[in-house]
Write a protein that holds these residues in place. Structure first.
Motif, PDB file in Angstrom:
ATOM      1  N   CYS A  17       0.837  -1.358  -0.071  1.00  0.00           N
ATOM      2  CA  CYS A  17       0.040  -0.032   0.083  1.00  0.00           C
ATOM      3  C   CYS A  17       0.915   1.222  -0.042  1.00  0.00           C
ATOM      4  O   CYS A  17       0.684   2.258  -0.578  1.00  0.00           O
ATOM      5  N   GLY A  18       1.963   1.308   0.898  1.00  0.00           N
ATOM      6  CA  GLY A  18       2.845   2.346   0.745  1.00  0.00           C
ATOM      7  C   GLY A  18       3.527   2.535  -0.560  1.00  0.00           C
ATOM      8  O   GLY A  18       3.503   3.779  -1.310  1.00  0.00           O
ATOM      9  N   ALA A  19       3.873   1.460  -1.333  1.00  0.00           N
ATOM     10  CA  ALA A  19       4.209   1.836  -2.815  1.00  0.00           C
ATOM     11  C   ALA A  19       3.258   2.201  -3.674  1.00  0.00           C
ATOM     12  O   ALA A  19       3.708   3.152  -4.605  1.00  0.00           O
ATOM     13  N   LEU A  20       2.022   1.893  -3.554  1.00  0.00           N
ATOM     14  CA  LEU A  20       1.188   2.253  -4.338  1.00  0.00           C
ATOM     15  C   LEU A  20       0.826   3.705  -4.307  1.00  0.00           C
ATOM     16  O   LEU A  20       0.621   4.573  -4.994  1.00  0.00           O
ATOM     17  N   ALA A  21       0.904   3.999  -2.882  1.00  0.00           N
ATOM     18  CA  ALA A  21       0.608   5.517  -2.354  1.00  0.00           C
ATOM     19  C   ALA A  21       1.688   6.467  -3.097  1.00  0.00           C
ATOM     20  O   ALA A  21       1.711   7.539  -3.325  1.00  0.00           O
TER      21      ALA A  21
END
Length: 270
Positions: A45-49
């Protein structure tokens, strides 16, 4: 995509993933899967954000760098916890103690406990997002500093985990407390390096001139992680378990070695 919609979507995704982790933990009887899934979900999720485009442009070099940092951290940690959980025939002692304390309400209380973990993961994702979207063009020294901090943290945590695994694999050390290598400088060097890695994002995002107000959100990572590891779900329950299982030997270790911050051990007292 608007910022509000992106943030809402990430929050919902983390909540749903931790609901799945709750189901897996109940079905398998191994709560260690919870931490593996949480680590992976925060990283993904951090990478997507990080690579999220709010204006239709392709991701910048900084966004790609920060996304890679988040994924590198989560891949190492999640795979380590997953392999440890798969190899063990016992439940994680921290979760086992919680379920014992919760009694008949353990099932429902574990669900809400994991939703709190989802909320904590969301705060960490915001920290990553704030660093990735720092508006300065190109990569600079602060980006390289952030990457170097994360690399040092990942390597340090990997070394600590390997030292502990090697110590435990020696039959001569059965029932003993690991105090070799980094474990002679801190009782929880893996936790220290875990916290250190979250300083990478403020190193990139903080703008003391006030030009990027969102940069202050990057402090959510190290502040929250320090509280969790030192005062909540990290050191306190783990050391309670160690005192129950190791007794006086662990008390002597506590007296000699710092709990969190690495430093020289004190001389053993008679």
């Amino acid at each position: 995509m608007t910022l509000a919609l992106a943030i809402f979507g990430l929050a919902v995704a983390l909540s749903a993933i931790m609901t799945g982790a709750w189901w897996i933990a109940l079905r398998s009887g191994k709560s260690g899967w919870i931490d593996a899934i949480w680590s992976a979900s925060v990283g993904v999720c951090g990478a997507l954000a990080a690579i999220l485009s709010l204006d239709g442009d392709v991701p910048s070099a900084r966004q790609l760098l920060v996304a890679g940092m988040a994924l590198a951290w989560s891949l190492r940690l999640a795979s380590h916890i997953a392999s440890r959980t798969a190899a063990s025939d016992k439940d994680d002692p921290r979760y086992a103690q919680l379920k014992q304390e919760w009694g008949e309400s353990a099932r429902s209380r574990l669900f809400w406990f994991l939703q709190i973990q989802a909320a904590a993961g969301f705060a960490l994702v915001v920290s990553i997002m704030a660093a990735a979207h720092y508006p300065a063009p190109g990569l600079g020294l602060r980006d390289l500093l952030g990457a170097a901090i994360l690399l040092a943290a990942v390597l340090g945590e990997a070394v600590a985990d390997r030292q502990l695994s090697a110590f435990r694999s020696d039959p001569a050390n059965k029932g003993k407390t690991c105090d070799v290598g980094l474990w002679g400088l801190s009782r929880h060097p893996n936790y220290f390096f875990e916290w250190l890695g979250w300083l990478a994002y403020p190193a990139i995002a903080l703008d003391l001139t006030g030009g990027y107000a969102w940069g202050w959100a990057s402090l959510a990572g190290p502040v929250l992680m320090y509280w969790l590891l030192v005062h909540a779900s990290g050191i306190p329950p783990l050391e309670e378990h160690m005192l129950r299982s190791r007794g006086e030997a662990f008390r002597r270790y506590q007296a000699r070695v710092n709990a969190f911050w690495p430093g020289p051990a004190k001389p053993a007292s008679d």
